[in-house]
Design an enzyme around this catalytic site. Structure first.
Site, PDB file in Angstrom:
ATOM      1  N   LYS A  98       0.837  -1.200   0.000  1.00  0.00           N
ATOM      2  CA  LYS A  98       0.000   0.000   0.000  1.00  0.00           C
ATOM      3  C   LYS A  98       0.872   1.249   0.000  1.00  0.00           C
ATOM      4  O   LYS A  98       0.680   2.165  -0.824  1.00  0.00           O
ATOM      5  CB  LYS A  98      -0.914   0.010   1.227  1.00  0.00           C
ATOM      6  CG  LYS A  98      -1.885   1.192   1.249  1.00  0.00           C
ATOM      7  CD  LYS A  98      -2.586   1.313   2.582  1.00  0.00           C
ATOM      8  CE  LYS A  98      -1.689   1.996   3.593  1.00  0.00           C
ATOM      9  NZ  LYS A  98      -2.397   2.343   4.846  1.00  0.00           N
TER      10      LYS A  98
ATOM     11  N   ASP B 289      -6.398   0.816   0.883  1.00  0.00           N
ATOM     12  CA  ASP B 289      -6.438   1.155   2.308  1.00  0.00           C
ATOM     13  C   ASP B 289      -7.809   0.768   2.857  1.00  0.00           C
ATOM     14  O   ASP B 289      -8.626   0.151   2.155  1.00  0.00           O
ATOM     15  CB  ASP B 289      -6.131   2.632   2.542  1.00  0.00           C
ATOM     16  CG  ASP B 289      -7.254   3.547   2.099  1.00  0.00           C
ATOM     17  OD1 ASP B 289      -8.182   3.084   1.390  1.00  0.00           O
ATOM     18  OD2 ASP B 289      -7.227   4.744   2.455  1.00  0.00           O
TER      19      ASP B 289
END
Length: 340
Positions: free
Chosen positions: A199, A217
């Site tokens: 991420k 996320d």
């Protein structure tokens, strides 16, 4: 010779007694039958209740991301879902033409550190913390040589400050020792740095190097499931599934738009369904507040008339900048807006 004997007629009293006895016998039979049927009825009721309980448990296990059914009553096809997903992206682009990363930064190093610090806290808290951090340690070399206790004190407001200090000082040392003090522009190099996962790597690649990436996320994951783009709760699987729906050129901005929508309208606990501009495309409509007036009160940031998360937002951002950290005078640490 005697004649044939005659039957003695029954007296009224005897007839009444016989009728009473017969009635009593019938009543007794009914009671016996009822007594015999009662356990069977109770057993049937228990079985029905048990069946209902099992059905309830089975219903509770139904996947939350079951395909939506259009007006025709048929389950949505794969092609139909892809078309709807791409239309959602186009309409979110009209709603959030100014979507951007909500971390303040001036260069890849600052974005990398800020993204690591953003774990388990808000971008606003990070943006209020990093001006002092980068004023004291502007380069990887500076941060790698810092005193850990001093770094911990600077980043304490972001939470988990000891673990985060270890991560950002470790990645700074790795940049200094293995990458000539520069942030690498490849996924395989970034994920080897301390505290950096996929991420974080995609945030840096997409916004500092222009390399397309999908940022899964908590907001992106929630909305991808509500939109029925995926039924998975594994970030890596979600990333792979979304990558098959959208062209690679859309990945970075898709991430920004979905995250913006999740932060402003499609909240985790109480989405503002009644104020959402894409309800006609959302299978999860109705999970939140559907009354338009009440829903408008749930809107956040610029959609609700409040300041945003960046102290130095891009020029096209229509909302107000975020305030500095409490106790810090506005303009005390001025930094230009991050490169987009």
């Amino acid at each position: 010779m005697n004649g044939p004997s005659k039957a003695t007629p029954a007296t009224p009293t005897a007839a009444k007694a016989g009728a009473t006895k017969a009635g009593a016998s019938k009543t007794s039979a009914k009671k016996t039958k009822a007594a015999a049927e009662k356990p069977a009825a109770e057993s049937a009721a228990k079985k029905a209740a048990a069946k209902k309980a099992v059905a309830g448990k089975t219903a509770a296990k139904e996947p939350v991301a079951a395909p939506p059914k259009p007006s025709g009553g048929r389950a949505e096809s794969r092609l139909g879902m892809v078309r709807r997903a791409r239309r959602i992206n186009r309409e979110l682009a009209e709603v959030y033409p100014y979507a951007h990363p909500e971390l303040d930064f001036r260069n890849p190093f600052e974005l990398l550190v800020a993204t690591v610090l953003s774990a388990q806290t808000t971008d606003l808290r990070v943006n209020q913390t990093t001006p002092a951090l980068f004023a004291r340690y502007p380069t990887p070399e500076d941060l790698a040589a810092a005193v850990p206790e001093e770094v911990e004190e600077l980043i304490r407001p972001t939470g988990f400050f000891r673990a985060k200090t270890k991560s950002i000082m470790g990645l700074a040392a790795a940049l200094r020792d293995e990458h000539g003090g520069e942030v690498p522009g490849r996924l395989e190099d970034l994920v080897k740095l301390p505290g950096v996962g996929r991420k974080t790597a995609f945030v840096v690649l997409g916004n500092a190097f222009g390399v397309p990436g999908i940022t899964v996320d908590t907001h992106f994951m929630r909305l991808a499931r509500r939109f029925r783009w995926t039924a998975s709760d594994d970030p890596v699987k979600i990333e792979a599934e979304i990558a098959e729906i959208f062209p690679k050129s859309d990945w970075t901005m898709l991430s920004h738009r979905v995250i913006f929508h999740g932060r402003r309208i499609c909240h985790a606990r109480k989405p503002a369904c009644g104020a959402c501009p894409i309800t006609h495309l959302c299978p999860a409509y109705g999970e939140g507040e559907t009354d338009p007036e009440k829903a408008r009160k749930l809107l956040k940031y610029e959609k609700g008339g409040f300041p945003g998360q960046r102290l130095n937002p891009p020029a096209d951002y229509p909302g107000r900048p975020a305030p500095p950290a409490p106790g810090v005078a506005p303009g005390a640490v001025q930094r230009p807006s991050g490169a987009e």
